[in-house]
Design a protein around this motif. Structure first.
Motif, short mmCIF file in Angstrom:
data_model
loop_
_atom_site.label_atom_id
_atom_site.label_comp_id
_atom_site.label_asym_id
_atom_site.label_seq_id
_atom_site.Cartn_x
_atom_site.Cartn_y
_atom_site.Cartn_z
N LEU A 1 -6.98 1.51 3.08
CA LEU A 1 -8.12 1.82 2.21
C LEU A 1 -8.26 3.33 1.98
CD1 LEU A 1 -10.75 -0.70 3.63
CD2 LEU A 1 -9.58 -0.84 1.43
N ARG A 2 -7.91 4.10 2.99
CA ARG A 2 -8.02 5.57 2.87
C ARG A 2 -6.87 6.14 2.05
NH1 ARG A 2 -8.95 10.17 2.25
NH2 ARG A 2 -9.86 11.69 3.70
N GLY A 3 -5.76 5.40 1.99
CA GLY A 3 -4.60 5.89 1.25
C GLY A 3 -3.87 7.00 1.97
N ALA A 4 -4.03 7.05 3.29
CA ALA A 4 -3.40 8.12 4.08
C ALA A 4 -3.47 7.73 5.55
CB ALA A 4 -4.10 9.45 3.85
N PRO A 5 -2.61 8.33 6.40
CA PRO A 5 -2.64 8.03 7.83
C PRO A 5 -3.77 8.79 8.54
CG PRO A 5 -0.92 9.62 7.40
CD PRO A 5 -1.49 9.25 6.07
N PHE A 6 -4.98 8.68 7.99
CA PHE A 6 -6.15 9.35 8.54
C PHE A 6 -7.08 8.31 9.15
CE2 PHE A 6 -5.73 12.46 4.73
CZ PHE A 6 -4.58 13.01 5.29
N LEU A 7 -7.67 8.65 10.29
CA LEU A 7 -8.62 7.76 10.97
C LEU A 7 -9.87 8.52 11.32
CD1 LEU A 7 -6.18 5.92 13.43
CD2 LEU A 7 -7.24 4.93 11.37
N PRO A 8 -11.04 7.90 11.19
CA PRO A 8 -12.28 8.58 11.57
C PRO A 8 -12.40 8.66 13.10
CG PRO A 8 -12.75 6.33 10.92
CD PRO A 8 -11.30 6.55 10.64
N ARG A 9 -12.86 9.82 13.60
CA ARG A 9 -13.04 9.97 15.04
C ARG A 9 -14.27 9.19 15.49
NH1 ARG A 9 -12.07 15.58 14.10
NH2 ARG A 9 -14.22 16.08 14.70
N GLY A 10 -14.20 8.72 16.74
CA GLY A 10 -15.34 8.00 17.29
C GLY A 10 -14.89 6.77 18.06
N GLN A 11 -15.86 5.93 18.43
CA GLN A 11 -15.61 4.70 19.16
C GLN A 11 -16.05 3.51 18.32
OE1 GLN A 11 -17.65 5.18 22.92
NE2 GLN A 11 -15.85 6.14 23.87
N PHE A 12 -15.23 2.48 18.34
CA PHE A 12 -15.51 1.29 17.53
C PHE A 12 -15.24 0.04 18.37
CE2 PHE A 12 -13.59 4.72 15.12
CZ PHE A 12 -14.55 4.98 14.15
N HIS A 13 -16.06 -0.97 18.21
CA HIS A 13 -15.86 -2.25 18.89
C HIS A 13 -16.00 -3.36 17.86
CE1 HIS A 13 -15.82 -5.26 22.06
NE2 HIS A 13 -16.86 -5.82 21.47
N ARG A 14 -15.08 -4.30 17.92
CA ARG A 14 -15.12 -5.41 16.97
C ARG A 14 -14.98 -6.73 17.72
NH1 ARG A 14 -16.78 -1.96 14.52
NH2 ARG A 14 -16.32 -1.20 12.41
N TYR B 1 0.84 -1.20 0.00
CA TYR B 1 0.00 0.00 0.00
C TYR B 1 0.87 1.25 0.00
CZ TYR B 1 -3.38 -3.50 1.47
OH TYR B 1 -4.15 -4.63 1.55
N ALA B 2 0.32 2.34 -0.54
CA ALA B 2 1.08 3.59 -0.61
C ALA B 2 0.17 4.78 -0.29
CB ALA B 2 1.69 3.77 -2.00
N ARG B 3 0.77 5.78 0.28
CA ARG B 3 0.03 7.01 0.59
C ARG B 3 -0.28 7.76 -0.69
NH1 ARG B 3 1.57 11.19 5.44
NH2 ARG B 3 -0.09 12.73 5.06
#
Length: 329
Positions: A133-146, A22-24
């Motif tokens: 998948l985003r192609g960048a070191p970006f993350l959506p804010r919020g809470q996630f549980h898996r 993967y690449a930015r």
């Protein structure tokens, strides 16, 4: 180097780089609902170092540097600045190796919380997938549980000796592999000692199996022993001449048309299996389980492809006329 070795080497090299392809993207722009992981961000790990956590650190730092062009700093928690913190919860896990996880993403921190270090591993994999998948070191804010929908998630290893392949399988969510083995290669019992392998061979194979379990555990993967087809014993075999009643059905396979199986309803045979598997799991407690195919491709019994003529599903004089499902169970 032979052609087959060249092909294998080529495949393993491709596998080694598969997760890091993967690449930015130069055109990626930060959205208002996202945060960016910048160079210099801290990666804070739990205090007790383990082989799995060390592998996780190396893998994640390589992914961020090579794919996202972000250099992380590994430091204790509590220092100021953007950080990705991995926490092991003190609450009781629902199972011994629970790899579920929760993630909280705020402006200045990303916190992964799990009951077990395998949950931290899967949480890091989740972050990597999001950024890939985003192609960048970006993350959506919020809470996630898996939490896993299927557990265990077992696969066949292409090459279990390759750490790169085990790592790639772990990134795809695999937490178990099937390891093919002839059960009698690990035979240790007092019921039918004629079937035991030599002490030196037994110890060597046990050592290799334990090494495989430990290597896989570094990537959050368990080993399940898959019992391979065993072609029976030809007459006259010492086990048949010394123990009356243990010779079961003659079965038909092109590889060996004059072979007999151990009788599925003989008490000495059943004791032999109990001792053999019991010894194996005591010697290799890291094994997660056992996989048996009883239809003719795994652990054979007196109803496995018997050689005609037969009645009642078998030509074994002891099992003929009995209910197959009961005998097989």
């Amino acid at each position: 180097m032979s052609n087959s070795r060249l092909v294998l080497h080529s495949i393993l090299k491709r596998v080694e780089n598969e997760h890091f392809r993967y690449a930015r993207r130069s055109g990626a722009r930060l959205e208002r609902t996202e945060i960016e992981i910048p160079s210099g961000a801290l990666l804070a790990l739990p205090k007790n170092e383990t082989a799995l956590l060390n592998q996780l650190r190396r893998d994640f730092c390589r992914f961020m540097a090579q794919c996202m062009r972000v250099r992380l700093k590994v430091a204790p928690r509590g220092r100021p600045g953007m950080r990705i913190e991995l926490r092991l919860s003190n609450s009781e896990a629902t199972k011994p190796k629970d790899d579920s996880f929760s993630i909280q993403v705020d402006l200045q921190e990303v916190i992964i919380d799990a009951h077990h270090e395998r949950g931290l591993l899967q949480g890091i994999h989740y972050l990597e997938r999001k950024m890939a998948l985003r192609g960048a070191p970006f993350l959506p804010r919020g809470q996630f549980h898996r939490q896993r929908r299927f557990d265990p998630y077992i696969s066949y290893p292409f090459h279990a000796d390759s750490d790169a392949n085990l790592s790639l399988m772990s990134h795809f969510g695999v937490n178990g592999i099937l390891h093919h083995a002839r059960t009698w290669d690990y035979c240790r019992n007092t019921a039918l000692p004629e079937l035991n392998v030599t002490e030196s061979e037994y110890r060597k194979r046990i050592r290799r199996l334990r090494d495989l379990c430990r290597r896989c555990a570094v990537f959050g993967i368990d080993v399940y022993l898959h019992v391979e087809y065993f072609g029976g014993f030809e007459r006259p075999h010492p086990v048949f001449t010394k123990h009356s009643g243990v010779r079961g059905a003659e079965f038909f396979y092109s590889v060996n048309s004059n072979a007999f199986q151990l009788c599925s309803s003989n008490r000495l045979v059943l004791r032999h299996y109990s001792e053999m598997f019991g010894s194996l799991f005591r010697e290799v407690p890291e094994l997660a389980g056992l996989n048996l195919i009883v239809g003719g491709e795994g652990l054979l019994h007196c109803f496995s492809r018997p050689k005609p003529p037969y009645r009642g599903g078998t030509n074994c004089p002891h099992c003929a006329g009995k209910t197959p499902s009961v005998i097989v169970a």
